[in-house]
Design a protein around this motif. Structure first.
Motif, PDB file in Angstrom:
ATOM      1  N   PRO A  23       0.809  -1.228   0.000  1.00 47.06           N
ATOM      2  CA  PRO A  23       0.000   0.000   0.000  1.00 47.06           C
ATOM      3  C   PRO A  23       0.837   1.271   0.000  1.00 47.06           C
ATOM      4  N   VAL A  24       1.985   1.234   0.652  1.00 43.00           N
ATOM      5  CA  VAL A  24       2.884   2.388   0.652  1.00 43.00           C
ATOM      6  C   VAL A  24       3.419   2.632  -0.756  1.00 43.00           C
ATOM      7  N   LEU A  25       3.774   1.559  -1.445  1.00 41.80           N
ATOM      8  CA  LEU A  25       4.305   1.681  -2.799  1.00 41.80           C
ATOM      9  C   LEU A  25       3.242   2.178  -3.778  1.00 41.80           C
ATOM     10  N   LEU A  26       1.991   1.760  -3.571  1.00 44.79           N
ATOM     11  CA  LEU A  26       0.909   2.248  -4.420  1.00 44.79           C
ATOM     12  C   LEU A  26       0.752   3.758  -4.283  1.00 44.79           C
ATOM     13  N   ASP A  27       0.804   4.249  -3.061  1.00 44.85           N
ATOM     14  CA  ASP A  27       0.738   5.694  -2.836  1.00 44.85           C
ATOM     15  C   ASP A  27       1.940   6.400  -3.467  1.00 44.85           C
ATOM     16  N   LEU A  28       3.110   5.798  -3.312  1.00 44.95           N
ATOM     17  CA  LEU A  28       4.315   6.384  -3.885  1.00 44.95           C
ATOM     18  C   LEU A  28       4.206   6.464  -5.408  1.00 44.95           C
ATOM     19  N   ARG A  29       3.710   5.416  -6.022  1.00 37.36           N
ATOM     20  CA  ARG A  29       3.560   5.405  -7.492  1.00 37.36           C
ATOM     21  C   ARG A  29       2.593   6.501  -7.943  1.00 37.36           C
ATOM     22  N   ARG A  30       1.511   6.713  -7.218  1.00 37.77           N
ATOM     23  CA  ARG A  30       0.563   7.760  -7.590  1.00 37.77           C
ATOM     24  C   ARG A  30       1.196   9.146  -7.471  1.00 37.77           C
ATOM     25  N   ASN A  31       2.030   9.333  -6.456  1.00 40.38           N
ATOM     26  CA  ASN A  31       2.664  10.632  -6.258  1.00 40.38           C
ATOM     27  C   ASN A  31       3.832  10.862  -7.204  1.00 40.38           C
ATOM     28  N   ALA A  32       4.616   9.829  -7.447  1.00 38.43           N
ATOM     29  CA  ALA A  32       5.823   9.975  -8.254  1.00 38.43           C
ATOM     30  C   ALA A  32       5.522  10.000  -9.751  1.00 38.43           C
ATOM     31  N   ARG A  33       4.596   9.166 -10.178  1.00 37.88           N
ATOM     32  CA  ARG A  33       4.255   9.026 -11.595  1.00 37.88           C
ATOM     33  C   ARG A  33       5.487   8.644 -12.423  1.00 37.88           C
ATOM     34  N   GLU A  34       6.378   7.933 -11.790  1.00 37.24           N
ATOM     35  CA  GLU A  34       7.529   7.307 -12.445  1.00 37.24           C
ATOM     36  C   GLU A  34       7.566   5.852 -11.994  1.00 37.24           C
ATOM     37  N   ARG A  35       8.487   5.079 -12.584  1.00 37.90           N
ATOM     38  CA  ARG A  35       8.546   3.666 -12.235  1.00 37.90           C
ATOM     39  C   ARG A  35       8.982   3.489 -10.787  1.00 37.90           C
ATOM     40  N   VAL A  36       8.236   2.669 -10.066  1.00 37.87           N
ATOM     41  CA  VAL A  36       8.543   2.375  -8.666  1.00 37.87           C
ATOM     42  C   VAL A  36       8.747   0.867  -8.524  1.00 37.87           C
ATOM     43  N   ASP A  37       9.871   0.491  -7.970  1.00 39.66           N
ATOM     44  CA  ASP A  37      10.178  -0.927  -7.733  1.00 39.66           C
ATOM     45  C   ASP A  37      10.519  -1.134  -6.275  1.00 39.66           C
ATOM     46  N   PHE A  38      10.254  -2.344  -5.814  1.00 35.59           N
ATOM     47  CA  PHE A  38      10.659  -2.746  -4.468  1.00 35.59           C
ATOM     48  C   PHE A  38      11.448  -4.029  -4.603  1.00 35.59           C
ATOM     49  N   SER A  39      12.693  -4.023  -4.130  1.00 39.38           N
ATOM     50  CA  SER A  39      13.556  -5.191  -4.266  1.00 39.38           C
ATOM     51  C   SER A  39      13.977  -5.713  -2.908  1.00 39.38           C
ATOM     52  N   LEU A  40      14.275  -7.003  -2.863  1.00 45.75           N
ATOM     53  CA  LEU A  40      14.718  -7.667  -1.643  1.00 45.75           C
ATOM     54  C   LEU A  40      16.208  -7.969  -1.742  1.00 45.75           C
ATOM     55  N   PHE A  41      16.912  -7.750  -0.646  1.00 48.77           N
ATOM     56  CA  PHE A  41      18.358  -7.965  -0.583  1.00 48.77           C
ATOM     57  C   PHE A  41      18.653  -9.450  -0.458  1.00 48.77           C
ATOM     58  N   ASP A  42      19.424  -9.971  -1.407  1.00 46.50           N
ATOM     59  CA  ASP A  42      19.823 -11.378  -1.392  1.00 46.50           C
ATOM     60  C   ASP A  42      21.305 -11.466  -1.743  1.00 46.50           C
ATOM     61  N   ASP A  43      22.132 -11.093  -0.786  1.00 46.13           N
ATOM     62  CA  ASP A  43      23.575 -11.213  -0.923  1.00 46.13           C
ATOM     63  C   ASP A  43      24.101 -10.349  -2.078  1.00 46.13           C
ATOM     64  N   LEU A  44      24.496 -10.956  -3.184  1.00 50.88           N
ATOM     65  CA  LEU A  44      25.097 -10.204  -4.283  1.00 50.88           C
ATOM     66  C   LEU A  44      24.075  -9.617  -5.243  1.00 50.88           C
ATOM     67  N   ILE A  89      31.792  -6.482  -2.471  1.00 50.54           N
ATOM     68  CA  ILE A  89      32.631  -5.993  -3.565  1.00 50.54           C
ATOM     69  C   ILE A  89      33.572  -7.084  -4.057  1.00 50.54           C
ATOM     70  N   ALA A  90      34.184  -7.801  -3.121  1.00 55.19           N
ATOM     71  CA  ALA A  90      35.170  -8.827  -3.488  1.00 55.19           C
ATOM     72  C   ALA A  90      34.545  -9.982  -4.258  1.00 55.19           C
ATOM     73  N   ARG A  91      33.315 -10.363  -3.901  1.00 56.94           N
ATOM     74  CA  ARG A  91      32.691 -11.534  -4.532  1.00 56.94           C
ATOM     75  C   ARG A  91      31.831 -11.211  -5.740  1.00 56.94           C
ATOM     76  N   SER A  92      31.608  -9.950  -6.027  1.00 55.50           N
ATOM     77  CA  SER A  92      30.718  -9.569  -7.119  1.00 55.50           C
ATOM     78  C   SER A  92      31.380  -9.744  -8.481  1.00 55.50           C
ATOM     79  N   ASP A  93      30.555 -10.069  -9.460  1.00 57.05           N
ATOM     80  CA  ASP A  93      30.974 -10.056 -10.864  1.00 57.05           C
ATOM     81  C   ASP A  93      30.959  -8.595 -11.311  1.00 57.05           C
ATOM     82  N   ARG A  94      32.124  -8.043 -11.585  1.00 53.40           N
ATOM     83  CA  ARG A  94      32.207  -6.614 -11.857  1.00 53.40           C
ATOM     84  C   ARG A  94      32.196  -6.283 -13.349  1.00 53.40           C
ATOM     85  N   ARG A  95      31.660  -7.170 -14.161  1.00 55.23           N
ATOM     86  CA  ARG A  95      31.494  -6.835 -15.579  1.00 55.23           C
ATOM     87  C   ARG A  95      30.426  -5.756 -15.721  1.00 55.23           C
TER      88      ARG A  95
END
Length: 271
Positions: A109-130, A178-184
């Motif tokens: 519901p917070v993101l829905l309100d944000l999308r209405r106010n921003a009128r730009e793309r809104v995404d919500f992502s979950l942190f999973d290590d890399l 940083i050390a374990r990431s694929d930096r391509r």
């Protein structure tokens, strides 16, 4: 509880040798997950041989796993009969995860309100290590196929949400990512140099948000703000993305960083 299992940027879990000593660890289930995970790295149907090679499972074992998963509906033959693709039954589990995840439930519901106010793309992502995995995607007028897909992931290292999350982690964890990431790089603007990444993370710590410009998509500017758990550890991030044809980076940050921060704080407060 499984230990020493980490997630790479393609979402494939790496299991280490000590799982062999875990009496509760079922290798047959692990092999099935390895076969399913082989689809993460492909853009086309996979033959049995390709599935075996990509999953690291022997061909004989892969054949048994594929047959079982196909019988249960988790793998299917593609329409042209060229190989195997994920089956429709996998969507049931994706739906279960989304509907039973309390963070997504209170964020929506917070993101829905944000999308209405921003009128730009809104995404919500979950942190999973890399990687950061998109769990909610709310499109603007610039829609593309991949930008609508829940479950799509991007590197923690070079995205606005990922750097916002890194800014809330101890320095030792930042260095480990940083050390374990694929930096391509994704584009010629992608920042992958370790020292420059550290500087961007430090900037995000100071500002309370991260700003990226054309680091994943050409022509895109994005701000990211971390969403925190009760203990202050980052669980995910809100991203707002726009087009450089309409915004300068500074104007975009000035307009949308406060909105993203307010939304993140609202999610943090709701327990």
């Amino acid at each position: 509880m499984l230990r020493n299992i980490s997630s790479g940027e393609n979402g494939i879990r790496d299991t280490h040798d000590d799982t062999r000593e875990d009496q509760l660890f079922v290798q047959a289930v692990a092999r099935a997950m390895q076969v399913l995970s082989a689809f993460h790295r492909t853009q086309r149907p996979l033959s049995l041989t390709a599935l075996a090679e990509a999953s690291g499972v022997g061909r004989s074992a892969a054949q048994r796993v594929v047959h079982t998963l196909q019988t249960l509906g988790y793998i299917e033959r593609d329409e042209a009969g060229r190989g195997y693709v994920p089956g429709i039954r996998l969507l049931d589990h994706s739906h279960d995860y989304l509907r039973l995840n309390p963070l997504i439930e209170r964020a929506t519901p917070v993101l829905l309100d944000l999308r209405r106010n921003a009128r730009e793309r809104v995404d919500f992502s979950l942190f999973d290590d890399l990687r950061m995995v998109y769990a909610v995607r709310m499109q603007s007028k610039r829609e593309t196929f991949f930008a609508t897909l829940v479950g799509h992931s991007v590197p923690t290292l070079c995205t606005s949400g990922g750097r916002a999350v890194m800014s809330r982690l101890p320095n030792a964890e930042v260095e480990d990512i940083i050390a374990r990431s694929d930096r391509r790089p994704f584009t010629d603007k992608t920042i992958t140099d370790p020292q420059e990444v550290r500087e961007k993370v430090a900037e995000a710590r100071q500002l309370g948000y991260a700003l990226t410009v054309e680091e994943v998509l050409v022509g895109e500017v994005a701000v990211g703000v971390a969403v925190l758990g009760p203990n202050g550890r980052p669980l995910g991030a809100i991203h707002i993305a726009g087009s450089l044809s309409e915004w300068t980076p500074s104007a975009f940050a000035e307009r949308f960083a406060p909105l993203a921060s307010e939304a993140a704080h609202a999610i943090n407060r709701v327990r």
